[in-house]
Design a protein around this motif. Sequence first.
Motif, PDB file in Angstrom:
ATOM      1  N   SER A  85     -10.022  10.908   7.927  1.00  0.00           N
ATOM      2  CA  SER A  85     -11.247  10.346   7.321  1.00  0.00           C
ATOM      3  C   SER A  85     -11.145   8.878   6.769  1.00  0.00           C
ATOM      4  O   SER A  85      -9.869   8.731   5.821  1.00  0.00           O
ATOM      5  CB  SER A  85     -11.848  11.306   5.971  1.00  0.00           C
ATOM      6  OG  SER A  85     -12.189  12.541   6.601  1.00  0.00           O
ATOM      7  N   PRO A  86     -11.828   7.858   6.979  1.00  0.00           N
ATOM      8  CA  PRO A  86     -11.498   6.641   6.443  1.00  0.00           C
ATOM      9  C   PRO A  86     -11.639   6.784   4.715  1.00  0.00           C
ATOM     10  O   PRO A  86     -12.717   7.162   4.133  1.00  0.00           O
ATOM     11  CB  PRO A  86     -12.655   5.718   6.820  1.00  0.00           C
ATOM     12  CG  PRO A  86     -13.089   6.441   8.265  1.00  0.00           C
ATOM     13  CD  PRO A  86     -12.715   8.034   7.753  1.00  0.00           C
ATOM     14  N   THR A  87     -10.500   6.205   4.042  1.00  0.00           N
ATOM     15  CA  THR A  87     -10.585   6.275   2.767  1.00  0.00           C
ATOM     16  C   THR A  87      -9.922   4.929   1.990  1.00  0.00           C
ATOM     17  O   THR A  87      -9.482   4.273   2.897  1.00  0.00           O
ATOM     18  CB  THR A  87      -9.774   7.435   2.261  1.00  0.00           C
ATOM     19  OG1 THR A  87      -8.440   7.544   2.879  1.00  0.00           O
ATOM     20  CG2 THR A  87     -10.449   8.943   2.492  1.00  0.00           C
ATOM     21  N   VAL A  88     -10.129   5.026   0.740  1.00  0.00           N
ATOM     22  CA  VAL A  88      -9.386   3.852   0.211  1.00  0.00           C
ATOM     23  C   VAL A  88      -8.141   4.428  -0.539  1.00  0.00           C
ATOM     24  O   VAL A  88      -8.469   5.723  -1.412  1.00  0.00           O
ATOM     25  CB  VAL A  88     -10.163   3.169  -1.126  1.00  0.00           C
ATOM     26  CG1 VAL A  88      -9.846   2.083  -1.845  1.00  0.00           C
ATOM     27  CG2 VAL A  88     -11.587   2.556  -0.276  1.00  0.00           C
ATOM     28  N   ALA A  89      -6.985   3.862  -0.490  1.00  0.00           N
ATOM     29  CA  ALA A  89      -5.773   4.228  -1.025  1.00  0.00           C
ATOM     30  C   ALA A  89      -5.848   4.150  -2.432  1.00  0.00           C
ATOM     31  O   ALA A  89      -6.267   2.796  -2.975  1.00  0.00           O
ATOM     32  CB  ALA A  89      -4.486   3.613  -0.534  1.00  0.00           C
ATOM     33  N   ILE A  90      -5.427   4.957  -3.470  1.00  0.00           N
ATOM     34  CA  ILE A  90      -5.469   5.037  -4.724  1.00  0.00           C
ATOM     35  C   ILE A  90      -3.945   5.093  -5.185  1.00  0.00           C
ATOM     36  O   ILE A  90      -3.423   6.451  -5.103  1.00  0.00           O
ATOM     37  CB  ILE A  90      -6.198   5.967  -5.455  1.00  0.00           C
ATOM     38  CG1 ILE A  90      -7.858   5.767  -5.012  1.00  0.00           C
ATOM     39  CG2 ILE A  90      -6.050   5.919  -6.946  1.00  0.00           C
ATOM     40  CD1 ILE A  90      -8.271   4.224  -5.526  1.00  0.00           C
ATOM     41  N   ALA A  91      -3.011   4.097  -5.270  1.00  0.00           N
ATOM     42  CA  ALA A  91      -1.706   4.313  -5.845  1.00  0.00           C
ATOM     43  C   ALA A  91      -1.596   4.958  -7.360  1.00  0.00           C
ATOM     44  O   ALA A  91      -2.429   4.498  -8.076  1.00  0.00           O
ATOM     45  CB  ALA A  91      -1.200   2.874  -5.653  1.00  0.00           C
ATOM     46  N   GLU A  92      -0.489   5.464  -7.387  1.00  0.00           N
ATOM     47  CA  GLU A  92      -0.165   6.157  -8.596  1.00  0.00           C
ATOM     48  C   GLU A  92      -0.193   5.298  -9.849  1.00  0.00           C
ATOM     49  O   GLU A  92      -0.730   5.335 -10.991  1.00  0.00           O
ATOM     50  CB  GLU A  92       0.862   7.008  -8.656  1.00  0.00           C
ATOM     51  CG  GLU A  92       1.136   7.943 -10.006  1.00  0.00           C
ATOM     52  CD  GLU A  92       2.309   9.043  -9.812  1.00  0.00           C
ATOM     53  OE1 GLU A  92       2.495   9.767 -10.776  1.00  0.00           O
ATOM     54  OE2 GLU A  92       2.701   8.949  -8.811  1.00  0.00           O
ATOM     55  N   GLU A  93       0.292   3.977  -9.617  1.00  0.00           N
ATOM     56  CA  GLU A  93       0.639   2.979 -10.542  1.00  0.00           C
ATOM     57  C   GLU A  93      -0.780   2.679 -10.985  1.00  0.00           C
ATOM     58  O   GLU A  93      -0.844   1.898 -12.146  1.00  0.00           O
ATOM     59  CB  GLU A  93       1.479   1.945 -10.303  1.00  0.00           C
ATOM     60  CG  GLU A  93       1.283   1.360  -8.930  1.00  0.00           C
ATOM     61  CD  GLU A  93       1.889   1.985  -7.635  1.00  0.00           C
ATOM     62  OE1 GLU A  93       1.781   1.215  -6.585  1.00  0.00           O
ATOM     63  OE2 GLU A  93       2.338   3.054  -7.851  1.00  0.00           O
ATOM     64  N   SER A  94      -1.632   2.524  -9.932  1.00  0.00           N
ATOM     65  CA  SER A  94      -3.082   1.740 -10.388  1.00  0.00           C
ATOM     66  C   SER A  94      -4.094   2.786 -11.077  1.00  0.00           C
ATOM     67  O   SER A  94      -5.078   2.559 -11.467  1.00  0.00           O
ATOM     68  CB  SER A  94      -3.877   1.370  -8.860  1.00  0.00           C
ATOM     69  OG  SER A  94      -3.960   2.371  -8.034  1.00  0.00           O
ATOM     70  N   ALA A  95      -3.661   4.089 -10.826  1.00  0.00           N
ATOM     71  CA  ALA A  95      -4.490   5.102 -11.518  1.00  0.00           C
ATOM     72  C   ALA A  95      -3.826   6.349 -12.348  1.00  0.00           C
ATOM     73  O   ALA A  95      -3.839   7.414 -11.770  1.00  0.00           O
ATOM     74  CB  ALA A  95      -5.555   5.806 -10.745  1.00  0.00           C
ATOM     75  N   PRO A  96      -2.912   5.797 -13.214  1.00  0.00           N
ATOM     76  CA  PRO A  96      -2.003   7.006 -13.913  1.00  0.00           C
ATOM     77  C   PRO A  96      -2.768   7.967 -14.368  1.00  0.00           C
ATOM     78  O   PRO A  96      -2.390   9.159 -14.583  1.00  0.00           O
ATOM     79  CB  PRO A  96      -1.161   6.171 -14.793  1.00  0.00           C
ATOM     80  CG  PRO A  96      -1.703   5.041 -14.956  1.00  0.00           C
ATOM     81  CD  PRO A  96      -2.688   4.727 -13.920  1.00  0.00           C
ATOM     82  N   ASP A  97      -3.769   7.637 -15.107  1.00  0.00           N
ATOM     83  CA  ASP A  97      -4.506   8.763 -15.919  1.00  0.00           C
ATOM     84  C   ASP A  97      -5.218   9.609 -14.988  1.00  0.00           C
ATOM     85  O   ASP A  97      -5.372  10.821 -15.255  1.00  0.00           O
ATOM     86  CB  ASP A  97      -5.613   8.001 -16.649  1.00  0.00           C
ATOM     87  CG  ASP A  97      -4.848   7.161 -17.904  1.00  0.00           C
ATOM     88  OD1 ASP A  97      -3.926   7.391 -18.163  1.00  0.00           O
ATOM     89  OD2 ASP A  97      -5.610   6.340 -18.336  1.00  0.00           O
ATOM     90  N   ILE A 117      -4.033  10.725  -3.680  1.00  0.00           N
ATOM     91  CA  ILE A 117      -5.298  10.564  -3.900  1.00  0.00           C
ATOM     92  C   ILE A 117      -5.740   9.561  -3.542  1.00  0.00           C
ATOM     93  O   ILE A 117      -5.338   8.328  -3.220  1.00  0.00           O
ATOM     94  CB  ILE A 117      -5.678  10.611  -5.485  1.00  0.00           C
ATOM     95  CG1 ILE A 117      -5.078  11.884  -6.249  1.00  0.00           C
ATOM     96  CG2 ILE A 117      -7.125  10.331  -5.790  1.00  0.00           C
ATOM     97  CD1 ILE A 117      -5.239  11.705  -7.789  1.00  0.00           C
ATOM     98  N   ALA A 118      -7.138   9.638  -2.695  1.00  0.00           N
ATOM     99  CA  ALA A 118      -7.882   8.598  -2.161  1.00  0.00           C
ATOM    100  C   ALA A 118      -9.290   8.706  -2.264  1.00  0.00           C
ATOM    101  O   ALA A 118      -9.764   9.765  -2.925  1.00  0.00           O
ATOM    102  CB  ALA A 118      -7.634   8.769  -0.655  1.00  0.00           C
ATOM    103  N   LEU A 119     -10.144   7.777  -2.175  1.00  0.00           N
ATOM    104  CA  LEU A 119     -11.544   7.708  -2.308  1.00  0.00           C
ATOM    105  C   LEU A 119     -12.288   7.360  -1.040  1.00  0.00           C
ATOM    106  O   LEU A 119     -11.893   6.737  -0.175  1.00  0.00           O
ATOM    107  CB  LEU A 119     -11.774   6.474  -3.247  1.00  0.00           C
ATOM    108  CG  LEU A 119     -11.395   6.697  -4.887  1.00  0.00           C
ATOM    109  CD1 LEU A 119     -11.887   5.333  -5.684  1.00  0.00           C
ATOM    110  CD2 LEU A 119     -11.745   8.083  -5.339  1.00  0.00           C
ATOM    111  N   THR A 120     -13.361   8.038  -1.167  1.00  0.00           N
ATOM    112  CA  THR A 120     -14.396   8.015   0.286  1.00  0.00           C
ATOM    113  C   THR A 120     -15.655   7.402  -0.394  1.00  0.00           C
ATOM    114  O   THR A 120     -16.169   8.136  -1.404  1.00  0.00           O
ATOM    115  CB  THR A 120     -14.227   9.016   0.755  1.00  0.00           C
ATOM    116  OG1 THR A 120     -15.301   8.965   2.204  1.00  0.00           O
ATOM    117  CG2 THR A 120     -14.810  10.268   0.005  1.00  0.00           C
ATOM    118  N   PRO A 121     -16.372   6.569   0.368  1.00  0.00           N
ATOM    119  CA  PRO A 121     -17.719   6.224  -0.152  1.00  0.00           C
ATOM    120  C   PRO A 121     -18.722   7.047   0.356  1.00  0.00           C
ATOM    121  O   PRO A 121     -19.542   6.711   1.223  1.00  0.00           O
ATOM    122  CB  PRO A 121     -18.072   4.756   0.728  1.00  0.00           C
ATOM    123  CG  PRO A 121     -17.146   4.744   1.872  1.00  0.00           C
ATOM    124  CD  PRO A 121     -15.928   5.886   1.438  1.00  0.00           C
TER     125      PRO A 121
END
Length: 639
Positions: A85-97, A117-121
């Motif tokens: 699935s096309p997603t947006v990468a969420i690196a751990e350092e950009s979303a530690p909480d 963790i990744a995000l999808t629209p």
Amino acid sequence: MGVEAGAQAARSRALAVLRVRSRALAVALLPAAVAVVLLAGDSTGHLVGGFWDTARPAMSALGVLVLLAAGAAALVVARARPAVSPTVAIAEESAPDLYRMVRDLADRLDVPAPSAIALTPDCDSWLEDRTHPAHGPPPQEGRDDEIAGVRGSHRRVPAAPVLVIGSPFLWWMRVGELRAVLAPVVAGTGPSAHPDIAAARRFVRGLDAAVAVGSNSGRCPLTRLLCVGVASVARLLLRSCREHATLMERGVAAAAAERAQAVDYGLRIVAQEQVGLAYAGWDRLLTRVALPAWRMGRWPSRLDAGVVAALTELSRRDRLAEGFASRLGERPACDLLEEPGAVDEAASLLAARLFHGGPAENGPDWSPVDWQEYPEEVVDRKWRLDAARLHRVLDAQGVSRTPGTTTPESDAPTLSRVLAHLSCPQPVLPAGLGDADADGSGTGSDNGDDLADTAPVEASQGSQGSQGSQGSEGPQDNGTDTPAAAHTHTRTDTDTHTEPTPEDATPTPTPRPEAETLAAALTAELAREEAAAPRPPAAPDTTPWDHTALPLFPLQPPRTARELLTDHVTAMVCCAAIDTAGAAPGLDWLDGPSLLIHGERAADLTPRVLSLVEDGDPAPLEAWLVRSGIRAEKPVRLV
């Protein structure tokens, strides 16, 4: 793996899927095994004679061919890249909480934590297996529209599935609601870690990827023939294990839901209401607000923030949504991100690619737009482009400008030209109505209310008649509509002995050559413009999903010719309102582009335009123009 009933059912179904794989392997080995038996019989002197001497080389050749074919099929299945699935990468350092919340949730559920963790629209969340080696390329500079080294690591085989979260959830939901919604999703990592279920999933995903390989035509004939054969075998195996795979996934979902009942169960019931509300707001925002901008070559860069504005506006308008806005005082889930603006922009660009097929990067014909600039950069520009296209088509058809509407030295387009072209000639009325209608028709557009009230009886039974009666409340009312209405009612009473015809009972729009021809010409002109538009350059083959099939999820079917004509006439009316009456373009979060007259949204324009386009009746629109202070005879500025 837990003791849930669903988990046990999922494991039994996974074993059934693996048995299908074992049977396929046995069938592939059967000719070679028979050949070995024949050769062994010859060496021991048991299978001798003419028949066996002929069968041995034939079966040996067949066994070698089947083994080669099976090896080639296994190689294609193993090397085929499963869909991702096309997603947006969420690196751990950009979303530690966010990572900390998910790991804490996994600990409470006693399951392995997701590997990334990744995000999808989209308004959905799920676990996705990305253990295939092709899904772990090195991270690339400047590309964050798919999972590619999510945590900055070159590891190619993550230990657990990837958690995919719908980006609208992060902006609309509160932190507690998001945790409650993700609990059954994260709980699915427990059954997914079982070796039998993981092996069955890999087998099914490999077969699905092999089927996709067979549909690729960019190969040499011999390779394409081999891939088609492998795809046929893969389809046969998929049909054999389809039911088992479906029941396996249902068992995994049931086991995850059962395990998650102990975590935030009461809050999850409330959060499910927010899921449905977020889905409704997201769909409305994409179809009404984002789609017009995408067609203009602009993509809103804060779609997720727009969902919050749209749902807040819904809670203000709809009493059923009262109380939802009070949640906005709590901490939103987007606060779990270090840079929510950058993530929102990446998700907005990915949404434009998936739902509209836009390019992957900015360019002169594809640039972001903020919500503050939307009315001027999108709404006003869209209206003027549509109005210019409408007059360009009228010029090509040789439609002359309406006499007396502009000065002799002016050749600027006017709204009156469109009204005159689309208006039907006045019908010849019976003798009882001729005098009254003649008195009302001599005043032109300034007496549009009287024209609406003295329309034939069958017109007053439809929507156009009701719109005309609303127009009689305008400032141009001169008191002549009351006798006309009384005369109309008198005629209705005296003619009760006549039987109504089918046309009187159900008014149907008659074919209008002017409107049909103009609508067809607009459709052809728009198709030529789209064909002449530059195509986005093909991106390198680094995405784990098929970028050549964009848009993957078209939002709406192509507009019909009548809808295109209605949109263009509405755009011309809006341009005239802006240039002659001081109106302004606006943005309605639920309905998209809107016209603001004296600071208020003009919500009653569309039915009057439809009356002109479908029935050729300009009276409701002319009455609305007079009441709004719009001069149809004045020139309009185009792009």
